[in-house]
Design a protein around this motif. Structure first.
Motif, PDB file in Angstrom:
ATOM      1  N   ARG A 103      31.029 -63.615 -40.919  1.00  0.00           N
ATOM      2  CA  ARG A 103      31.758 -62.369 -41.006  1.00  0.00           C
ATOM      3  C   ARG A 103      31.821 -61.854 -42.317  1.00  0.00           C
ATOM      4  NH1 ARG A 103      31.053 -62.834 -36.574  1.00  0.00           N
ATOM      5  NH2 ARG A 103      32.712 -63.133 -34.691  1.00  0.00           N
ATOM      6  N   PRO A 104      30.752 -61.174 -42.726  1.00  0.00           N
ATOM      7  CA  PRO A 104      30.328 -60.948 -44.482  1.00  0.00           C
ATOM      8  C   PRO A 104      31.528 -60.126 -44.890  1.00  0.00           C
ATOM      9  CG  PRO A 104      28.319 -60.589 -43.000  1.00  0.00           C
ATOM     10  CD  PRO A 104      29.459 -60.816 -42.119  1.00  0.00           C
ATOM     11  N   ALA A 105      31.900 -60.485 -46.168  1.00  0.00           N
ATOM     12  CA  ALA A 105      32.820 -59.867 -46.901  1.00  0.00           C
ATOM     13  C   ALA A 105      33.051 -60.422 -48.337  1.00  0.00           C
ATOM     14  CB  ALA A 105      34.392 -59.788 -46.415  1.00  0.00           C
ATOM     15  N   ALA A 106      33.117 -59.234 -49.273  1.00  0.00           N
ATOM     16  CA  ALA A 106      33.324 -59.661 -50.693  1.00  0.00           C
ATOM     17  C   ALA A 106      34.685 -60.322 -50.843  1.00  0.00           C
ATOM     18  CB  ALA A 106      32.614 -58.595 -51.598  1.00  0.00           C
ATOM     19  N   LEU A 107      34.822 -60.925 -51.994  1.00  0.00           N
ATOM     20  CA  LEU A 107      36.178 -61.332 -52.496  1.00  0.00           C
ATOM     21  C   LEU A 107      36.703 -60.126 -52.810  1.00  0.00           C
ATOM     22  CD1 LEU A 107      37.840 -63.796 -53.153  1.00  0.00           C
ATOM     23  CD2 LEU A 107      37.201 -63.650 -55.356  1.00  0.00           C
ATOM     24  N   GLY A 108      38.094 -60.067 -52.202  1.00  0.00           N
ATOM     25  CA  GLY A 108      38.913 -58.705 -52.264  1.00  0.00           C
ATOM     26  C   GLY A 108      39.029 -58.183 -50.944  1.00  0.00           C
ATOM     27  N   ALA A 109      38.110 -58.423 -50.115  1.00  0.00           N
ATOM     28  CA  ALA A 109      38.003 -57.813 -48.800  1.00  0.00           C
ATOM     29  C   ALA A 109      37.865 -58.763 -47.520  1.00  0.00           C
ATOM     30  CB  ALA A 109      36.878 -56.858 -48.697  1.00  0.00           C
ATOM     31  N   ILE A 110      38.292 -60.315 -47.999  1.00  0.00           N
ATOM     32  CA  ILE A 110      37.973 -61.308 -46.959  1.00  0.00           C
ATOM     33  C   ILE A 110      39.392 -61.159 -46.060  1.00  0.00           C
ATOM     34  CG2 ILE A 110      37.913 -63.617 -46.631  1.00  0.00           C
ATOM     35  CD1 ILE A 110      36.548 -64.103 -49.294  1.00  0.00           C
ATOM     36  N   ASP A 111      39.312 -61.200 -44.672  1.00  0.00           N
ATOM     37  CA  ASP A 111      40.204 -61.141 -43.814  1.00  0.00           C
ATOM     38  C   ASP A 111      40.611 -62.560 -43.615  1.00  0.00           C
ATOM     39  OD1 ASP A 111      41.883 -59.867 -41.605  1.00  0.00           O
ATOM     40  OD2 ASP A 111      40.626 -61.462 -40.639  1.00  0.00           O
ATOM     41  N   ARG A 112      41.774 -63.138 -43.699  1.00  0.00           N
ATOM     42  CA  ARG A 112      42.152 -64.434 -43.399  1.00  0.00           C
ATOM     43  C   ARG A 112      41.807 -64.965 -41.981  1.00  0.00           C
ATOM     44  NH1 ARG A 112      45.495 -68.713 -44.861  1.00  0.00           N
ATOM     45  NH2 ARG A 112      46.105 -67.409 -46.778  1.00  0.00           N
ATOM     46  N   GLU A 113      42.002 -64.143 -40.943  1.00  0.00           N
ATOM     47  CA  GLU A 113      41.568 -64.590 -39.655  1.00  0.00           C
ATOM     48  C   GLU A 113      40.199 -64.889 -39.332  1.00  0.00           C
ATOM     49  OE1 GLU A 113      41.907 -62.975 -34.659  1.00  0.00           O
ATOM     50  OE2 GLU A 113      43.029 -61.953 -36.637  1.00  0.00           O
ATOM     51  N   ALA A 114      39.330 -63.755 -39.948  1.00  0.00           N
ATOM     52  CA  ALA A 114      38.079 -63.937 -39.842  1.00  0.00           C
ATOM     53  C   ALA A 114      37.527 -65.284 -40.716  1.00  0.00           C
ATOM     54  CB  ALA A 114      37.310 -62.732 -40.510  1.00  0.00           C
ATOM     55  N   ALA A 115      38.024 -65.437 -41.926  1.00  0.00           N
ATOM     56  CA  ALA A 115      37.770 -66.608 -42.755  1.00  0.00           C
ATOM     57  C   ALA A 115      37.915 -67.711 -41.901  1.00  0.00           C
ATOM     58  CB  ALA A 115      38.382 -66.571 -43.951  1.00  0.00           C
ATOM     59  N   GLU A 116      39.207 -68.080 -41.278  1.00  0.00           N
ATOM     60  CA  GLU A 116      39.683 -69.232 -40.613  1.00  0.00           C
ATOM     61  C   GLU A 116      38.811 -69.326 -39.384  1.00  0.00           C
ATOM     62  OE1 GLU A 116      43.654 -68.277 -39.544  1.00  0.00           O
ATOM     63  OE2 GLU A 116      44.291 -69.111 -41.690  1.00  0.00           O
ATOM     64  N   GLN A 117      38.252 -68.176 -38.490  1.00  0.00           N
ATOM     65  CA  GLN A 117      37.348 -68.295 -37.360  1.00  0.00           C
ATOM     66  C   GLN A 117      35.974 -69.143 -37.933  1.00  0.00           C
ATOM     67  OE1 GLN A 117      36.999 -64.176 -36.218  1.00  0.00           O
ATOM     68  NE2 GLN A 117      38.896 -64.507 -34.711  1.00  0.00           N
TER      69      GLN A 117
ATOM     70  N   VAL B  76      32.379 -67.326 -47.640  1.00  0.00           N
ATOM     71  CA  VAL B  76      33.072 -68.277 -46.807  1.00  0.00           C
ATOM     72  C   VAL B  76      32.089 -68.908 -45.892  1.00  0.00           C
ATOM     73  CG1 VAL B  76      34.502 -68.356 -44.521  1.00  0.00           C
ATOM     74  CG2 VAL B  76      35.248 -66.998 -46.663  1.00  0.00           C
ATOM     75  N   TYR B  77      31.035 -67.886 -45.535  1.00  0.00           N
ATOM     76  CA  TYR B  77      30.116 -68.550 -44.626  1.00  0.00           C
ATOM     77  C   TYR B  77      29.081 -69.488 -45.371  1.00  0.00           C
ATOM     78  CZ  TYR B  77      25.588 -68.624 -41.832  1.00  0.00           C
ATOM     79  OH  TYR B  77      24.669 -68.883 -41.010  1.00  0.00           O
ATOM     80  N   GLY B  78      28.817 -69.051 -46.522  1.00  0.00           N
ATOM     81  CA  GLY B  78      27.941 -69.959 -47.212  1.00  0.00           C
ATOM     82  C   GLY B  78      28.698 -71.303 -47.567  1.00  0.00           C
ATOM     83  N   ALA B  79      29.912 -71.272 -47.639  1.00  0.00           N
ATOM     84  CA  ALA B  79      30.625 -72.614 -48.183  1.00  0.00           C
ATOM     85  C   ALA B  79      30.688 -73.375 -47.065  1.00  0.00           C
ATOM     86  CB  ALA B  79      31.989 -72.142 -48.246  1.00  0.00           C
ATOM     87  N   THR B  80      30.954 -72.667 -45.655  1.00  0.00           N
ATOM     88  CA  THR B  80      30.694 -73.616 -44.709  1.00  0.00           C
ATOM     89  C   THR B  80      29.656 -74.676 -44.305  1.00  0.00           C
ATOM     90  OG1 THR B  80      30.109 -71.822 -43.000  1.00  0.00           O
ATOM     91  CG2 THR B  80      32.532 -72.208 -43.353  1.00  0.00           C
ATOM     92  N   LYS B  81      28.504 -73.667 -44.651  1.00  0.00           N
ATOM     93  CA  LYS B  81      27.079 -74.436 -44.314  1.00  0.00           C
ATOM     94  C   LYS B  81      26.852 -75.373 -45.414  1.00  0.00           C
ATOM     95  CE  LYS B  81      25.801 -71.979 -40.623  1.00  0.00           C
ATOM     96  NZ  LYS B  81      25.539 -72.994 -39.569  1.00  0.00           N
ATOM     97  N   VAL B  82      27.316 -75.204 -46.827  1.00  0.00           N
ATOM     98  CA  VAL B  82      27.045 -76.166 -47.559  1.00  0.00           C
ATOM     99  C   VAL B  82      27.810 -77.263 -47.413  1.00  0.00           C
ATOM    100  CG1 VAL B  82      27.476 -76.489 -50.172  1.00  0.00           C
ATOM    101  CG2 VAL B  82      26.507 -74.312 -49.732  1.00  0.00           C
ATOM    102  N   GLY B  83      29.107 -77.151 -46.735  1.00  0.00           N
ATOM    103  CA  GLY B  83      30.109 -78.328 -46.244  1.00  0.00           C
ATOM    104  C   GLY B  83      29.273 -78.955 -45.276  1.00  0.00           C
TER     105      GLY B  83
END
Length: 250
Positions: free
Chosen positions: A92-106, A150-157
């Motif tokens: 769920r691409p988004a720049a910092l400042g436009a990250i939706d919490r629900e999308a990030a948690e998903q 967020v997506y990239g961090a999950t993949k690095v994780g």
């Protein structure tokens, strides 16, 4: 090598489309029994059509109880688990400042917590067969990826889980490997809500950065997933295999 997977059971999440679909069919062609899990029964059945070695289970790996249901379905159908392919992912691409919490948690639930819980549920069965976990990841940690923090961090994780699990599980006979595709022709961006025009523009921009000059076909990624799971790859563990057309080197 063409018979080395015969009789083994493979679980693949996100098996309804893209890399998961192609990989499921490749494993089945090699004689493995395959259980594919996903959120959409119709696409899962499309994957399995014409392949009597593929069974399906409707399950969202991010949901509580899904790992138990997936592993139970594999055991009911085939009686064992030899390979777990953690392939399901969302972006769920988004720049910092436009990250939706629900999308990030998903994204975190699907891309990171889900694979961890599924691997944990499958662990005793993988130990019994001296099996293999294959985590499908993506970008490395050395470079930023605008609008995909967020997506990239999950993949690095998930790569970090590969390294850690490889150390933890080697004494139990279980191998753990990441296969990290580069840009691949899959429906993931459609599912993220991008228009065909946006996907074409984005793909063109990325292709210009890829040394091999093109986007990968899902079959080219699936080939590596199947081969790292073979018994002949028994000395391969704790590594990230980047199948990316050279983009990380550029």
């Amino acid at each position: 090598m063409t018979t080395s997977l015969r009789g083994q059971t493979v679980i693949i999440t996100g098996g309804g489309t893209g890399i998961g679909r192609v990989t499921a069919r490749l494993f089945a062609q090699e004689g493995a029994d395959v259980l594919i899990a996903g959120r959409t029964v119709a696409t899962l059945k499309e994957t399995a059509e014409g392949h009597d070695r593929i069974e399906v289970v409707e399950a969202d790996v991010a949901e509580p109880g899904a790992p138990e249901r997936i592993v139970a379905a594999a055991l009911d159908a085939f009686g064992r688990v030899d390979v777990l392919v953690n392939n399901a992912a969302i972006t769920r691409p988004a720049a910092l400042g436009a990250i939706d919490r629900e999308a990030a948690e998903q994204q975190v639930a699907t891309n990171l917590i889900g694979p961890a819980m599924l691997a944990q549920e499958a662990l005793p069965h993988l130990e019994a067969t001296r099996g293999t976990i294959v985590n499908i990841t993506s970008n490395g940690p050395q470079r930023g990826w605008a609008n995909n923090s967020v997506y990239g961090a999950t993949k690095v994780g998930l790569d970090f889980l590969t390294y850690t699990w490889a150390v933890e599980l080697a004494p139990r006979g279980i191998r753990v490997v990441s296969v990290a595709p580069g840009v691949t022709a899959t429906p993931v961006l459609v599912h993220a809500g991008f228009t065909p025009e946006e996907i074409t523009r984005w793909g063109g921009e990325l292709t210009a950065r890829i040394p091999l000059g093109r986007i990968a076909r899902p079959e080219e990624i699936g080939w590596w997933i199947v081969n790292v799971a073979r018994p002949e790859a028994a000395y391969l563990t704790g590594t990230v295999l980047r199948v990316d057309g050279g983009i990380n080197a550029a």
